[in-house]
Design an enzyme around this catalytic site. Sequence first.
Site, PDB file in Angstrom:
ATOM      1  N   HIS A 226       4.622  -4.795  -2.016  1.00 28.74           N
ATOM      2  CA  HIS A 226       5.832  -5.308  -0.945  1.00 28.74           C
ATOM      3  C   HIS A 226       7.055  -5.290  -1.677  1.00 28.74           C
ATOM      4  CE1 HIS A 226       6.743  -8.598   1.860  1.00 28.74           C
ATOM      5  NE2 HIS A 226       7.554  -8.725   0.964  1.00 28.74           N
TER       6      HIS A 226
ATOM      7  N   ASP B 277      12.610  -3.901   4.155  1.00 34.59           N
ATOM      8  CA  ASP B 277      11.317  -4.120   3.561  1.00 34.59           C
ATOM      9  C   ASP B 277      10.718  -2.864   3.611  1.00 34.59           C
ATOM     10  OD1 ASP B 277       9.410  -5.694   3.077  1.00 34.59           O
ATOM     11  OD2 ASP B 277       9.019  -6.860   4.622  1.00 34.59           O
TER      12      ASP B 277
ATOM     13  N   CYS C 209       4.814  -7.759   6.401  1.00 33.71           N
ATOM     14  CA  CYS C 209       3.590  -7.101   6.089  1.00 33.71           C
ATOM     15  C   CYS C 209       2.527  -6.805   7.124  1.00 33.71           C
ATOM     16  CB  CYS C 209       3.265  -7.425   4.885  1.00 33.71           C
ATOM     17  SG  CYS C 209       3.538  -9.473   4.492  1.00 33.71           S
TER      18      CYS C 209
ATOM     19  N   LYS D 231       4.691 -10.181  -9.692  1.00 37.79           N
ATOM     20  CA  LYS D 231       5.990  -9.753  -9.044  1.00 37.79           C
ATOM     21  C   LYS D 231       6.778  -9.516 -10.181  1.00 37.79           C
ATOM     22  CE  LYS D 231       7.572 -13.990  -7.679  1.00 37.79           C
ATOM     23  NZ  LYS D 231       8.275 -14.694  -6.503  1.00 37.79           N
TER      24      LYS D 231
ATOM     25  N   HIS E  82       6.188  -1.489   2.616  1.00 41.59           N
ATOM     26  CA  HIS E  82       5.021  -1.964   2.189  1.00 41.59           C
ATOM     27  C   HIS E  82       4.448  -0.446   1.603  1.00 41.59           C
ATOM     28  CE1 HIS E  82       5.862  -5.549   4.062  1.00 41.59           C
ATOM     29  NE2 HIS E  82       5.252  -5.961   3.275  1.00 41.59           N
TER      30      HIS E  82
ATOM     31  N   GLN F  37      15.144  -8.075   6.360  1.00 41.65           N
ATOM     32  CA  GLN F  37      14.921  -7.529   5.023  1.00 41.65           C
ATOM     33  C   GLN F  37      14.859  -5.910   5.092  1.00 41.65           C
ATOM     34  OE1 GLN F  37      10.904  -9.549   4.788  1.00 41.65           O
ATOM     35  NE2 GLN F  37      11.817 -10.525   2.890  1.00 41.65           N
TER      36      GLN F  37
ATOM     37  N   ARG G 131      12.492 -17.682   9.244  1.00 40.74           N
ATOM     38  CA  ARG G 131      11.745 -18.568   8.247  1.00 40.74           C
ATOM     39  C   ARG G 131      12.320 -19.940   8.677  1.00 40.74           C
ATOM     40  NH1 ARG G 131      10.827 -14.881   2.745  1.00 40.74           N
ATOM     41  NH2 ARG G 131      10.040 -13.362   3.758  1.00 40.74           N
TER      42      ARG G 131
END
Length: 644
Positions: A518, A389, A340, A472, A391, A387, A369
Amino acid sequence: MSIHLTLPDGTQRAYEGGTTGYEVASDIGAGLAKAAVAVSVDGETLDLNRPIDRDGAFSVITENTEEGRAVLRHSAAHVMAQAVLDLFPGATFAIGPPITDGFYYDFDIGRPFTPEDLDRIETRMQEIIEINQSFDREELSIDEALEMFEDQPFKTEIIRGVDEAEGAGTDGVSIYRNDAFVDLCRGPHISSTGRLKAVKLMRTSGAYWRGDENKPQLQRIYGTAWENRKALRTYLNRLEEAEKRDHRRLGVELDLYSFPSDLGSGLAVWHPKGGLLRKEIEDYSRRTHLAHGYEYVVSPHVAKADLWQTSGHLDFYAEGMYPAMELDGGQQYYVKPMNCPFHILIYKSRSRSYRELPLRLFELGTVYRYERSGVVHGLLRARGFTQDDSHIFTTVDDMGDELQRLLDFVLMVLRDFGFDEFEADLSTRDPEKSIGSDELWELAEISLAKALERAQLPYQIAHGEGSFYGPKIDIHVKDAIGRRWQLSTIQLDFAQPENFNLTYASSGNVRERPVMIHRALLGSVERFVGVLVEHYAGAFPAWLAPVQATVVPVADRHTEYAFEAAAALGAGGVRAEVDAADETVGEKIRRSITQKVPAILVVGDRDVEGRTVGLRLRENDEEQRGLSLDEVVSDLSGLCAPPR
RNA sequence: GCCGGGUUAGCUCAGUUGGCAGAGCAUCUCUCUUGUAAAGAGAAGGUCGUCGGUUCGAAUCCGACACCCGGCUCCA
């Protein structure tokens, strides 16, 4: 006084007050009574031998239903606790509920259980089952219960908890007694231990009291119980089946990826076939995102500490991050655990207008991670993963529409990969640990719920499970053997736009704050591949199969034509290999079948002459011979085409 | 991170009380030239996870670490 019961078929029956559930079941039918483990009266489940003292809807809970098995399992847990307390004097016991497919009970015996202990416990359980002890219910006041369980600290803690949670008519507790063994329990239970026909202890493990890692660790024993031996066997076969689908095992067998121990825990290397599979998935992902209004971006793997400070990661997520690297005379850099902040920097690279929103930045972003050492699990829980991913920066006004679009997009993607059963969790605000205004949270939660309802996605509300920056939706899919996997996540974020002071110029030329969404659809490519492998047991849909067709020459003299056929397939967009090994046709067929190749082509003398092939498709093992090569190429090229 | 169990050939796994390291599959070579789920023969392949300790001697006993497995906790 008589009671009036309404059966599931709508008929009403009247009985003397105090008639037991078993008597009612027997009155309905002897077979039903035999299969009964409990009854439901007016929404409450009762033991069979408990007198019924009120009117209402009545149904019999039989042992071959999930509800009935839960009763069996709960009773089996009691029998296990009884066995453990018999065998280990001084043992204390905590809780022992039924769970999916089984039950467990938590104990403290001052040491762990050994496999030999498990055998002894199981033997003792069999003895208890054979003497067919009855389960007898009694009700006690809180004080009586505290006295009865004075040597059992976990039980007294539970009793005090019941006391505090009063309301719901609980001014006392119930216990169940079989022989000398007494357990605190709400019930219901089977009438006697002899009803347990198929019980098996499965494994032991440590488990924290009340699930809290700061509390003492107890020893848990897991077991399973079924209505008969056959159902137990079926369950054990199902476990074996699941083991055969294990993505770690299939990863080796299909030569997709591996986890070399020299690499480190939670890190995978992708072999050529796994690489190809990934590439197909990633290509699909990029294609569909571009077709759905996303813009493709790329960001680096590390960033300075300041960025992670601003984003709040160092305050809220430091435990999940790899330690800092020091570069350039003291400057600290962190490997990214999320993408992000980078997308935010792209947003901030110039001033933004409302005309650009929603701005959807998409990346296949590889993050690292630091997962705790006990949690890594193949591809499903790795320390490095990618990911899909994005945004999305949107105005508050557009947030609702954007969520609906997004949900449609998610479901389309998941369906394209062959999932068609979904469930969602809507995680809401934890007022203790969250930022942002009440109005914004409420709007956000309503928008998420509306999007779920419009998409007709069944969902459950997970109260207080939202992250500190917003609510979420997590989407779970069901796989081919009914297991539930979490893949997609959609999170609303009010914090980052604040942290980074994000703005856009509104139509009235006022600086406004955008909302961030996100989201990851596949979740992580690694986990997604792991789930796909288990869902399909390695037999991927043709478009994803690393090798889509094998061409098998019958003898050496057919090899040249086999390569010609493979080239024709390649030109048709089919990934084809020739198996020219010095083996029998049977062996080469077997190899391709084991490797789950969707199509096998066999070529011999007649095929070379007539430019034909023999074809065997994975979905049925009947072979066809003498098919025109050109037609087979065109058919397979259709079969192997991606969904979009 | 916590509890328990593991780690022997590329894979799956034997290995007795501490005394020369084993099988099947895979690999390589040769023979066979094959028409739909395993042709035959031979060869090669090991720091017994790593490091340390006990012992005349350790795959085997002890310790630490790494990695894996089943759970707990946590999570994409």
